[in-house]
Every structure is written in C-alpha cells, then in structure tokens.
Design a protein around this motif. Sequence first.
Motif, short mmCIF file in Angstrom:
data_model
loop_
_atom_site.label_atom_id
_atom_site.label_comp_id
_atom_site.label_asym_id
_atom_site.label_seq_id
_atom_site.Cartn_x
_atom_site.Cartn_y
_atom_site.Cartn_z
N GLY A 42 -48.10 -87.93 -10.92
CA GLY A 42 -48.50 -86.76 -10.95
C GLY A 42 -49.52 -86.37 -9.70
N LEU A 43 -49.88 -87.72 -9.08
CA LEU A 43 -50.72 -87.41 -8.02
C LEU A 43 -50.06 -87.19 -6.70
CD1 LEU A 43 -53.57 -89.95 -8.52
CD2 LEU A 43 -53.23 -87.76 -9.38
N HIS A 44 -50.67 -86.43 -5.75
CA HIS A 44 -49.92 -86.47 -4.39
C HIS A 44 -50.34 -87.66 -3.72
CE1 HIS A 44 -49.18 -82.07 -4.75
NE2 HIS A 44 -50.01 -82.45 -5.95
N PRO A 45 -49.37 -87.74 -2.57
CA PRO A 45 -49.48 -88.98 -1.76
C PRO A 45 -50.85 -89.43 -1.31
CG PRO A 45 -47.40 -87.90 -1.07
CD PRO A 45 -48.23 -86.85 -2.23
N GLY A 46 -51.42 -88.32 -0.62
CA GLY A 46 -52.99 -88.63 -0.19
C GLY A 46 -53.67 -89.10 -1.20
N SER A 47 -53.83 -88.56 -2.27
CA SER A 47 -54.71 -89.15 -3.42
C SER A 47 -54.51 -90.43 -3.74
CB SER A 47 -54.57 -88.51 -4.59
OG SER A 47 -54.98 -86.74 -4.29
N LEU A 48 -53.21 -90.77 -3.84
CA LEU A 48 -52.68 -92.30 -4.47
C LEU A 48 -53.18 -93.27 -3.41
CD1 LEU A 48 -48.97 -92.30 -5.64
CD2 LEU A 48 -51.36 -93.20 -6.72
N TYR A 49 -53.16 -92.76 -1.95
CA TYR A 49 -53.47 -93.68 -0.97
C TYR A 49 -55.15 -93.76 -0.83
CZ TYR A 49 -49.05 -94.70 0.83
OH TYR A 49 -47.76 -95.24 1.10
N ALA A 50 -55.74 -92.59 -1.21
CA ALA A 50 -57.28 -92.66 -0.96
C ALA A 50 -57.67 -93.52 -2.28
CB ALA A 50 -57.74 -91.13 -1.29
N ALA A 51 -56.92 -93.65 -3.47
CA ALA A 51 -57.57 -94.31 -4.30
C ALA A 51 -57.15 -95.90 -4.33
CB ALA A 51 -57.26 -93.64 -5.74
N PHE A 52 -56.02 -96.32 -3.84
CA PHE A 52 -55.50 -97.55 -4.10
C PHE A 52 -55.13 -98.26 -2.42
CE2 PHE A 52 -54.23 -95.39 -7.73
CZ PHE A 52 -55.24 -96.01 -8.76
N GLY A 53 -55.21 -97.44 -1.56
CA GLY A 53 -54.97 -98.18 -0.37
C GLY A 53 -53.44 -98.04 0.33
N ASN A 54 -52.63 -98.43 -0.77
CA ASN A 54 -51.42 -98.76 -0.21
C ASN A 54 -50.38 -99.10 -1.57
OD1 ASN A 54 -51.49 -101.06 -0.38
ND2 ASN A 54 -51.73 -101.46 1.91
N LYS A 55 -49.07 -98.98 -1.25
CA LYS A 55 -48.36 -99.59 -2.36
C LYS A 55 -48.58 -100.74 -3.15
CE LYS A 55 -43.36 -100.01 -3.39
NZ LYS A 55 -42.07 -99.92 -2.60
N HIS A 56 -48.79 -101.80 -2.35
CA HIS A 56 -49.45 -103.27 -2.51
C HIS A 56 -50.45 -103.19 -3.53
CE1 HIS A 56 -50.76 -107.36 -2.10
NE2 HIS A 56 -49.36 -107.56 -2.28
N GLY A 57 -51.69 -102.31 -3.00
CA GLY A 57 -52.97 -102.14 -3.67
C GLY A 57 -52.60 -101.58 -4.95
N LEU A 58 -51.69 -100.53 -5.26
CA LEU A 58 -51.44 -99.76 -6.40
C LEU A 58 -50.99 -100.86 -7.37
CD1 LEU A 58 -51.53 -97.38 -8.18
CD2 LEU A 58 -49.30 -96.90 -6.74
N LEU A 59 -49.96 -102.04 -6.77
CA LEU A 59 -49.44 -102.83 -7.92
C LEU A 59 -50.31 -103.87 -8.29
CD1 LEU A 59 -46.97 -104.44 -8.93
CD2 LEU A 59 -46.89 -105.80 -6.89
N LEU A 60 -51.48 -104.18 -7.18
CA LEU A 60 -52.45 -105.00 -7.69
C LEU A 60 -53.52 -104.44 -9.04
CD1 LEU A 60 -53.66 -106.77 -4.49
CD2 LEU A 60 -52.99 -107.72 -6.61
N ALA A 61 -53.61 -103.07 -8.68
CA ALA A 61 -54.57 -102.45 -9.51
C ALA A 61 -53.64 -102.44 -10.89
CB ALA A 61 -54.94 -101.06 -9.26
#
Lengths: 197, 197
Positions: A42-61
């Motif tokens: 439900g987040l927008h791309p910008g928020s996701l990138y701001a919070a986790f850097g990128n897709k890889h970072g999101l997976l790590l989190a």
Amino acid sequence: MRSSPLRTPEYDRDAVLCRAMATFREKGYAATTMQDLVAATGLHPGSLYAAFGNKHGLLLAALERYDQEQAQRTEACFAGVSPLTGLRRFFAGVAAESACTEPSTACLVAKVASELGQDPEIQARSRATLGRLEARFAEALEAARAEGELSAVANAQDLARWLMVGLQGLRAYAYGRPGPEALNAIVAQLFQSLPLA
Amino acid sequence: MRSSPLRTPEYDRDAVLCRAMATFREKGYAATTMQDLVAATGLHPGSLYAAFGNKHGLLLAALERYDQEQAQRTEACFAGVSPLTGLRRFFAGVAAESACTEPSTACLVAKVASELGQDPEIQARSRATLGRLEARFAEALEAARAEGELSAVANAQDLARWLMVGLQGLRAYAYGRPGPEALNAIVAQLFQSLPLA
DNA sequence: CGCTAATTTGAATGGGCACTCAACAAACAC
DNA sequence: GTGTTTGTTGAGTGCCCATTCAAATTAGCG
C-alpha cells in the motif's frame, strides 16, 4: 545536523514488512515486481525506496523480520513443556503448516537461499537463521538428555543437524503435495530415528 | 502437407539442452535471460525459439533431459551390486556432489519446483521425476528385503519416502556449505535409521 | 501563523527483457 | 539447374522492470 521538526512515517513498518515477506514467499524474489510490493504494502514507490533503499534491501529487511518471527514461534513450542515435547510440537507445527493447500507455506529462508545462492549477503542471513535454529535444537536435545528423555550417549550436535536435515527434507517433500498423514508419518519416523531413552 | 526437402538442424539438440540445463541450474529460471541461454548454447535466438517455442518450453525440455540423465545415473549406482549397496552408492554420490564448492550442484528439479510452484506444467514434471525416483527406491528396498539385507517387517513404501526426505534434506542442508565429513555423517545417520537386517 | 525539515505522491525514465521477422543459406527432388 | 522447404541469422520491437525526482503535503516549533 540538528533536526527539530521530525515527521513520523504514517505506515506501520512491521506491517509493511509482513506483507512484503508474504509476497516474496509466494512468488520468490525475481518474480516479485516492485509493483507487486507497492500493491501488497500500500506504500508508493518513493516511500518504499526511502525506507529500504531498493528491492534487495527490502528483501533483507523482510528476512530479518522472518527471522524474528520464526524465533518467537519456536520458543512458543518449547514454553511450558519438556524439551522433547517441545521438539515434537515444533515438527508437528511444520507438518501441519506444510500440509495446507496454499503454496506460500514454504520456508522463506530456504526459498530465497536457493534462488539467490550467489548473493553473499542473503547467504549470510540465511545461514545465520538456520544456524540459530540448529543451535536451539541442540540446546533442547541437551536438556532432553539431562532430563533423561534422550540416551545419555547421544551427541546433541549431531542430532540437531539430523533434525535440520529432517526439517528441510520434510518441507521439500511437502512440495509434492502429499496428504497430511504422509507428513505426520515422516515426522514420526524422524523421532523414531532418535535415540530416545 | 507433404514435406520432401528436409534440412537437418546443424546443432546437437542434446548438447544444447545440456548447456541450457546447466544455466538454469546455476541461476534459476527467472534470473536466466534469453541472452544467457543464447550465449550458453551458441544458438541464435531465432533457432532457440524455432526449436523450443519460448523460454518456458526450453525449461521443460531441459527438465525432460535432466530426468533422463538422473535415471541413468541412478541405474549406474545399482548396476552389479546388491540393492542396499546400490542405495549407499547413490547417497554417497549425492553427498560428494553436494560437497563440491560450486553452487550448481543443486537439484534442478527441486530448485525449479520451488521457484515455479504455481506453474502446473513444471509441477507435474517435477513430481513425475521425484515420484519415479521414490518408486526406484522402493523397488531397491523390496529387493534388499528379499535378499535379507533389510528387516522382513519393513514397509518399502514408507522407507522409500523416508529416503526421499533424507535426500532432499541432505541437498537443502548442503546449501549452508558444511564440510564433506558433515554430509557423509548425515548419510551414515540416514542408513542407521533404516531397519537393516 | 510562517518556517523548516521531513514524508508522500505518482508520473516519468532509461535499460533490459522476451520475443519476432524478413532476408539469407542449405538441402533435397526432379 | 531450379524450385521448394526448411534452418539460420541478428538486428529490431515493444513492453515492463527497478528506480528517480520534483512537486505537494504534513508536523513540529517559536
């Protein structure tokens, strides 16, 4: 340097990670698109990138969160029962989870470790999670031996490793969608193979 | 309808599938690009598409070849030795393969089944390959019982399933890159858990 | 009520992906 | 040799991907 007007994020980071985790678990890493994650969280791309850097970072989190969640669930199995009973509860839970028809029951760590075998960061995290579980098994086995539930000559380290093999084998075997009774029989066979006292 | 002037392909279909198989095994399905496959096989895109339809078709063909190859390797383990010795040879081979440092030793079927769990065609093929192996295990176990190598009361079907769990567990555990001695110990433990006569 | 620093928004961007196709080359029949 | 059918070639196509960014929005603070 100084920051006075801080605006707190509007979303719940934990809930976001939970959704992302589920998405990765269902579709794998490469097949999950950022659009999928945007839709799921439900987040927008910008928020996701701001919070986790990128897709890889999101997976790590997400892996980090999975690790915590798994540790909690594991401890819940051991709470208030004998060590051996705790182990039995743990495996019964895995069998039940693997038996349900949704394919999202696979272990996120195993799935991602298989897919991103080349990625050192992911590998390290997977190994840490699995190692922690194996150590917990060994601890439980030691305790079981101390309580006389396990043969005195048993090697807790070796048996913990054996349980890990059984665990991953069980989960992998479940991909073939066998019935619940088959999975329970496997767990029974695993415990029969332990040198119980 | 009638076709007289046939031109035979210049490449070796089997060699092409072998290369494609190795590529999928190393990188997985989604992470393998058609460019990777073009580079690995030496064919041009047009030829690949003419021969296999699309990326998915190429994977299916590769899985088919993997199936044949695995069946051959399995039979080689059983040739000329007692059934139980054949099983031991099989698992020793898997342990040795899993111990080598390259990460391409993972089972293609397991890897792809985990990644494309939603794809019915892939699922069917994976299940067929694994089912055939399990049936071969059962056959060997029956023969072992007949030769007195296995307890007379043993259930070959159940034990075959148990060996499959051990096999997949072994391979999954090998992702953590344990030493060869650990893998051999796991195999030893697996055979100790069988009701040998 | 401005002022500032943070988050949110979502359209835009460039790159890489799977896949196509029109021209060309080879093999066989006659 | 000629015609026909098939395989080969590789640049080209359009789509969708991860990622970005400038503008809008919000919260705290005096």
